[in-house]
Enzyme design. Structure first.
Site, short mmCIF file in Angstrom:
data_model
loop_
_atom_site.label_atom_id
_atom_site.label_comp_id
_atom_site.label_asym_id
_atom_site.label_seq_id
_atom_site.Cartn_x
_atom_site.Cartn_y
_atom_site.Cartn_z
N TYR A 1 0.85 -1.19 0.00
CA TYR A 1 0.00 0.00 0.00
C TYR A 1 0.88 1.23 0.00
O TYR A 1 1.80 1.33 0.81
CB TYR A 1 -0.91 0.00 1.23
CG TYR A 1 -1.83 1.20 1.30
CD1 TYR A 1 -2.84 1.39 0.37
CD2 TYR A 1 -1.68 2.15 2.32
CE1 TYR A 1 -3.68 2.49 0.44
CE2 TYR A 1 -2.52 3.26 2.39
CZ TYR A 1 -3.52 3.43 1.45
OH TYR A 1 -4.35 4.52 1.54
N ASP B 1 9.44 2.98 0.12
CA ASP B 1 8.33 3.60 0.83
C ASP B 1 8.45 3.21 2.30
O ASP B 1 8.06 2.12 2.70
CB ASP B 1 6.99 3.16 0.24
CG ASP B 1 5.81 3.84 0.95
OD1 ASP B 1 6.04 4.51 1.98
OD2 ASP B 1 4.67 3.68 0.47
N LYS C 1 3.77 8.85 9.14
CA LYS C 1 3.49 8.21 10.44
C LYS C 1 4.37 8.71 11.58
O LYS C 1 4.12 9.80 12.09
CB LYS C 1 3.51 6.69 10.26
CG LYS C 1 2.40 6.29 9.26
CD LYS C 1 2.05 4.84 9.15
CE LYS C 1 0.79 4.69 8.31
NZ LYS C 1 0.92 3.90 7.11
#
Ligand SMILES: *Cc1c(COP(=O)(O)O)cnc(C)c1O
Length: 427
Positions: free
Chosen positions: A144, A239, A267
């Protein structure tokens, strides 16, 4: 477990918000039942609007590595907010954060701060295309990378949970440049690269996958990707929105000592506030506007409160903290394995510092199809049993459990006792 108030709120929420939530996985669709409405969180704990308390293994899906309501982060937020919440002009905190960040992440000489992981990835992919003057990208099934149109192809996390790997509203033409390979399958990637190398701009990879549950790269996989990129002239994008500052103080790139061309973060670097970042070598980053002609902007980007919160969080993370977090995570994983074995339940626990996943299967889990072939029904039962015991796991078998520095001996012991009761009740 009482849940009258959560139920009532969810009914109202469903009238006002699609599915009653602002991000899909929160809705408990994969595991069934009603989501809990959280009232407050501290350290390793959450409590909901019915006054139930849980040990939290979601950690806001990754950011809360220091536990909830970290005093230093809270103080930074309060102090900064008193001086104004957004200027739309440069401020010192952005420079401090950039300096701190680039010192820690060796592959990043320059960085651009944005507001989410999704934005960070969009920026990095656009930049890779600008730098290489090519179009195609390779991503991995079950990975994702946020919700940009062209990346919603075989994507993990929420999209997986809802069994609709592709989204409505994405024109076919928008994903024509997105190629998909199975994770950990280097020969497959090699074939794709051979076929498309003249138009391949980038390979984007979660260097440790976390959005199909935790899956580690096999030995040689990441180095193999780097080599294929070198040979073809494509850029390698790590990522690290989830893994950055979670598995190691320098991210997966530090843990395995591999330098990507571009990396994305999010995050943890916001300390619980909305922040994303992408960075790389100067010669690539200099193409970003206003220095270069690759446009990317944001009204609230580099927001002072978000920068202050992120900086306050990052400053508390060092090698010692990661060593201790790693030990705790390993202990939890080993505990789960031993208890499940005693209970006669076949599981695999994939684990790395601060994150782990429990898969109900006797086969090793190395790529998306291994997760899909596991007993998702058992996971869902296990999830609800654990919840009854006061353990809040991610409500989907396609997610990672997150451990914080505030999960101590007591919390681990309590979690393993709950796991014991739950595994034995599964039979
Ligand atoms: C969470 C995540 C994103 C998206 O970040 P948002 O802040 O939710 O937009 C992108 N990539 C990875 C690997 C992630 O884990």
């Amino acid at each position: 477990m009482k849940n009258k108030n959560s139920k009532k709120l969810f009914e109202k929420a469903q009238r006002l918000l699609p599915g009653g939530v602002n991000s899909p996985v929160r809705a408990f669709r994969a595991v069934g039942g009603n989501p809990l409405f959280i009232e407050k969180a501290w350290g390793a704990y959450l409590s909901d609007v019915d006054k139930n308390t849980y040990i939290d293994y979601v950690g806001s899906w990754g950011p809360m590595i220091l536990g909830h309501a970290n005093p230093k982060v809270d103080e930074a937020i309060r102090d900064t907010a008193q001086k104004g919440t957004s200027f739309g002009a440069p401020c010192q905190l952005e420079v401090q954060m950039a300096e701190y960040f680039c010192q820690r992440i060796p592959s990043c000489e320059k960085v651009r701060f944005v507001n989410s992981g999704t934005e960070a990835v969009m920026g990095a992919v656009r930049l890779a295309r600008a730098y290489t003057k090519r179009n195609k990208i390779i991503k991995f099934a079950g990975a994702y990378h946020g919700h940009a149109d062209y990346l919603l192809v075989k994507s993990g996390s929420g999209a997986m949970t809802l069994s609709q790997p592709d989204s409505l509203g994405v024109p076919k033409e928008f994903v024509q440049h997105t190629l998909v390979a199975p994770y950990n399958d280097l020969p497959y990637v090699e074939k794709l690269v051979k076929k498309h190398h003249k138009d391949l701009a980038a390979i984007i990879v979660e260097p440790i996958a976390g959005n199909m549950g935790v899956i580690l790269p096999e030995k040689g996989f990441l180095r193999g990707l780097k080599k294929l990129c070198r040979q073809s002239g494509a850029l390698l994008i790590f990522d690290e929105v989830m893994t950055g500052f979670r598995v190691h103080e320098k991210g997966v790139q530090g843990l395995f000592n591999i330098k990507p061309d571009l990396s994305t973060f999010g995050k943890i670097i916001g300390g619980g506030l909305p922040v994303g970042a992408y960075g790389g070598a100067k010669k690539i980053m200099n193409l970003v506007s206003p220095q270069g002609a690759t446009y990317q902007a944001g009204t609230l980007s580099g927001n002072p409160i978000a920068m202050a919160a992120g900086l306050a969080a990052l400053k508390q993370l060092n090698a010692k903290v990661y060593a201790s977090l790693n030990k705790k995570t390993e202990r939890l994983a080993q505990g789960f394995r031993e208890i499940a074995k005693k209970a006669g339940v076949a599981i695999q626990v994939n684990v790395v510092c601060g994150m782990f996943s429990v898969f109900f299967t006797d086969k090793q889990v190395k790529q998306l199809k291994d997760v899909q072939n596991s007993r998702l029904d058992l996971f869902n039962k296990f999830f609800h049993l654990m919840l009854e015991h006061g353990i809040y796991l991610p409500p989907s078998p396609y997610e990672a459990c997150f451990v914080s520095t505030k999960h101590g001996e007591n919390e681990i012991a309590k979690t393993l006792r709950a796991a014991k009761d739950s595994f034995f009740s599964l039979k």
